[in-house]
Design a protein around this motif. Structure first.
Motif, PDB file in Angstrom:
ATOM      1  N   LYS A 108       4.430  -1.831  14.619  1.00 22.32           N
ATOM      2  CA  LYS A 108       5.711  -2.440  14.255  1.00 22.32           C
ATOM      3  C   LYS A 108       6.823  -1.432  14.491  1.00 22.32           C
ATOM      4  O   LYS A 108       6.940  -0.451  13.770  1.00 22.32           O
ATOM      5  CB  LYS A 108       5.678  -2.929  12.801  1.00 22.32           C
ATOM      6  CG  LYS A 108       4.706  -4.117  12.633  1.00 22.32           C
ATOM      7  CD  LYS A 108       4.661  -4.700  11.248  1.00 22.32           C
ATOM      8  CE  LYS A 108       3.755  -5.931  11.215  1.00 22.32           C
ATOM      9  NZ  LYS A 108       3.531  -6.483   9.876  1.00 22.32           N
ATOM     10  N   ASN A 156       0.737  -8.722   6.666  1.00 26.33           N
ATOM     11  CA  ASN A 156      -0.561  -8.055   6.613  1.00 26.33           C
ATOM     12  C   ASN A 156      -0.466  -6.731   5.871  1.00 26.33           C
ATOM     13  O   ASN A 156       0.083  -5.756   6.397  1.00 26.33           O
ATOM     14  CB  ASN A 156      -1.069  -7.780   8.047  1.00 26.33           C
ATOM     15  CG  ASN A 156      -1.231  -9.043   8.892  1.00 26.33           C
ATOM     16  OD1 ASN A 156      -0.964  -9.036  10.084  1.00 26.33           O
ATOM     17  ND2 ASN A 156      -1.642 -10.137   8.285  1.00 26.33           N
ATOM     18  N   LYS A 161      11.937  -6.243  10.269  1.00 29.33           N
ATOM     19  CA  LYS A 161      11.791  -6.517   8.829  1.00 29.33           C
ATOM     20  C   LYS A 161      11.618  -5.224   8.029  1.00 29.33           C
ATOM     21  O   LYS A 161      11.873  -5.190   6.819  1.00 29.33           O
ATOM     22  CB  LYS A 161      10.661  -7.523   8.555  1.00 29.33           C
ATOM     23  CG  LYS A 161       9.260  -7.073   8.962  1.00 29.33           C
ATOM     24  CD  LYS A 161       8.557  -6.197   7.956  1.00 29.33           C
ATOM     25  CE  LYS A 161       7.283  -5.602   8.504  1.00 29.33           C
ATOM     26  NZ  LYS A 161       6.666  -4.607   7.616  1.00 29.33           N
TER      27      LYS A 161
HETATM   28  O1  13P Z   1       3.849  -4.593   7.962  1.00 28.68           O
HETATM   29  C1  13P Z   1       3.431  -4.612   6.831  1.00 28.68           C
HETATM   30  C2  13P Z   1       3.224  -5.848   6.063  1.00 28.68           C
HETATM   31  O2  13P Z   1       3.136  -6.972   6.901  1.00 28.68           O
HETATM   32  C3  13P Z   1       3.186  -3.323   6.139  1.00 28.68           C
HETATM   33  O3  13P Z   1       4.410  -2.778   5.891  1.00 28.68           O
HETATM   34  P1  13P Z   1       4.542  -1.282   5.330  1.00 28.68           P
HETATM   35  O4  13P Z   1       4.409  -0.381   6.506  1.00 28.68           O
HETATM   36  O5  13P Z   1       5.902  -1.248   4.704  1.00 28.68           O
HETATM   37  O6  13P Z   1       3.448  -1.101   4.327  1.00 28.68           O
END
Ligand code: 13P
Ligand code: NAI
Length: 425
Positions: free
Chosen positions: A151, A182, A284
């Motif tokens: 991400k 997730n 996000k």
């Molecule tokens: O992408 C995530 C939830 O979908 C996990 O996010 P974090 O990296 O903030 O834990």
């Protein structure tokens, strides 16, 4: 310590397809590897290894998992993390308490991990993408296919790229994207959740009736397919000339990819909107930081909901402005990779949790990342930096007040209590 698990036998060469034990088909099965072994990297390695074990007709059993080697202390002694994983079948540093299948094999060499792999899963913090891809150049099969679970985005001056685009272009392969609501530790404990995989079967790869470059299907865990609602998205044109997956392999289509990731506790939705899935997951994290700041400031759920709504509007505006032909607006509404991820990220994930802690303790979130996360990374910090610098380079920062406020808070130039003022007309 017992000896590390042995590598499986090498795959058959181009001319000698490997037959799955008990398989009546002569199709060559896919060799799968995972690049990355953090909290999510290890969890995904676990679930795909469960599937490679259960589908010997489709996949080679062993899953090599690249580990950024480090020393861990165990029973008062220092050990290499790879050795600990291969003997205890547990990633004690990044996913403690979870037993990994024995066919997850930790490997400290990037080049050895991808050797002969036809499916490469990329799963590490996005800030390491350039260094890792550089080391992989010239070592991946020319027809390998990737799935990025990362991400983030990559930004150079006023140019922005999705991580899967960057991987595709640097390595000369096609790469799709997996993203969704997730939380790794929950999935590692086999608590049910959903995810979205965006994958456009490249022209020239084996195709089936349910998978084309322009048709979207939704594949459920039991393997049935139904028409999906977001089939209008287009993938940005690839600058790479792709080498097709040889016809000797099991077809690398939505059904095969779904079989690799779907578990009874992990429901996969296959779509074609690579941009929506990638941007939803990357951006996000900026909003999750903002939610943590607001809650840490003592405000409650209504303030947080306002931030989430504003954040989603900025994500949609950003996608439309910079990826205009490619985003399918339905993805963010209908898929786990959209609102689903936003909700879980702003209520229980790390970026939210630790930015809230930072405000409560009166320290920076960067300090909390250093002191509290035991090596795990908050992707929101670097993504905010990159996106804010890109928006400045484009001269459009006023159109993204929330994204820019988070950047200002990270710099301690904006106060959390000033957020509402940014939205006053
Ligand atoms: O992408 C995530 C939830 O979908 C996990 O996010 P974090 O990296 O903030 O834990
Ligand atoms: N953890 C989660 O619940 C989820 C994470 N993600 C995403 O998955 C991606 C990977 O995150 P995690 O696996 O959670 O990682 P993590 O944050 O748990 O772990 C950090 C990882 O970075 C590695 N690392 C440290 N220095 C490095 C270097 N110089 N070069 C290469 N690697 C280095 C560490 O060995 C470790 O594997 C991220 O983009 C994240 O946003 C997505 C969904 C869920």
């Amino acid at each position: 310590m017992e000896a590390p698990a042995a590598r499986s036998e090498g795959p058959a060469g181009e001319s000698g397809p490997a037959l799955a034990p008990g398989s009546t088909s002569s199709a060559r099965k896919h060799k799968v590897c995972v690049i990355g072994s953090g909290n999510w990297g290890t969890t995904v390695a676990k679930l795909v290894a469960e599937n490679t074990g259960e589908h010997p007709e489709l996949f080679e059993r062993d899953v090599q998992m690249w580990v950024y080697e480090e020393q861990v202390e165990l029973d008062g002694q220092k050990h290499k993390l790879t050795e600990v994983i291969n003997t205890r079948h547990e990633n004690v540093k990044y996913l403690g308490g979870i037993t990994l299948p024995p066919n997850v094999i930790a490997n400290p060499s990037l080049q050895d991990t991808v050797k002969d792999a036809s499916i490469i899963i990329f799963n590490f913090p996005h800030e390491f993408i350039s260094n890792i891809c550089k080391q992989l150049q010239g070592h991946v099969l020319p027809y390998a296919r990737g799935i990025s679970c990362i991400k983030g985005v990559t930004v150079t001056d006023d140019k922005i790229e999705l991580i899967c685009e960057y991987i595709g272009e640097t390595l000369g392969i096609y790469c799709g994207a997996l993203s969704g609501a997730n939380i790794a530790s929950e999935i590692a404990n086999e608590e049910w959740c959903e995810t979205t995989i965006a994958y456009n079967v490249p022209e020239g790869d084996v195709q089936t009736a349910t998978t084309t470059t322009t048709t979207t299907t939704t594949t459920t865990t039991n393997g049935t397919s139904s028409p999906a609602t977001n089939g209008t998205a287009k993938t940005p044109p690839s600058k790479t000339t792709l080498v097709p997956v040889p016809q000797t392999y099991v077809p690398l289509d939505h059904t095969t990819i779904s079989s690799l990731f779907s578990r009874p506790y992990f429901t996969v939705s296959m779509v074609s909107d690579v941009v929506g899935v990638s941007l939803g997951g990357a951006l996000k994290n900026i909003v999750a930081l903002a939610c943590g700041f607001v809650e840490g400031n003592g405000w409650n759920q209504t303030a947080k909901t306002a931030v989430m709504r504003r954040g989603m509007l900025e994500i949609i505006a950003f996608a439309r402005a910079f990826f205009p032909d490619a985003i399918d607006p339905k993805t963010l509404w209908e898929e786990s990779a959209g609102w689903g991820d936003m909700i879980v990220s702003c209520t229980s994930a790390r970026n939210w949790r630790y930015s809230k802690m930072a405000v409560e303790r009166g320290v920076s979130v960067q300090e909390i990342e250093r002191t509290e996360l035991n090596g795990q990374k908050l992707q929101g910090i670097s993504t905010t930096r990159e996106v804010a610098s890109f928006l400045r380079a484009k001269g459009v920062e006023e159109q993204y007040p929330l994204f820019m406020a988070v950047d200002g808070i990270l710099d301690q130039k904006v106060k959390v209590e000033d957020i509402p003022k940014l939205f006053r007309k």
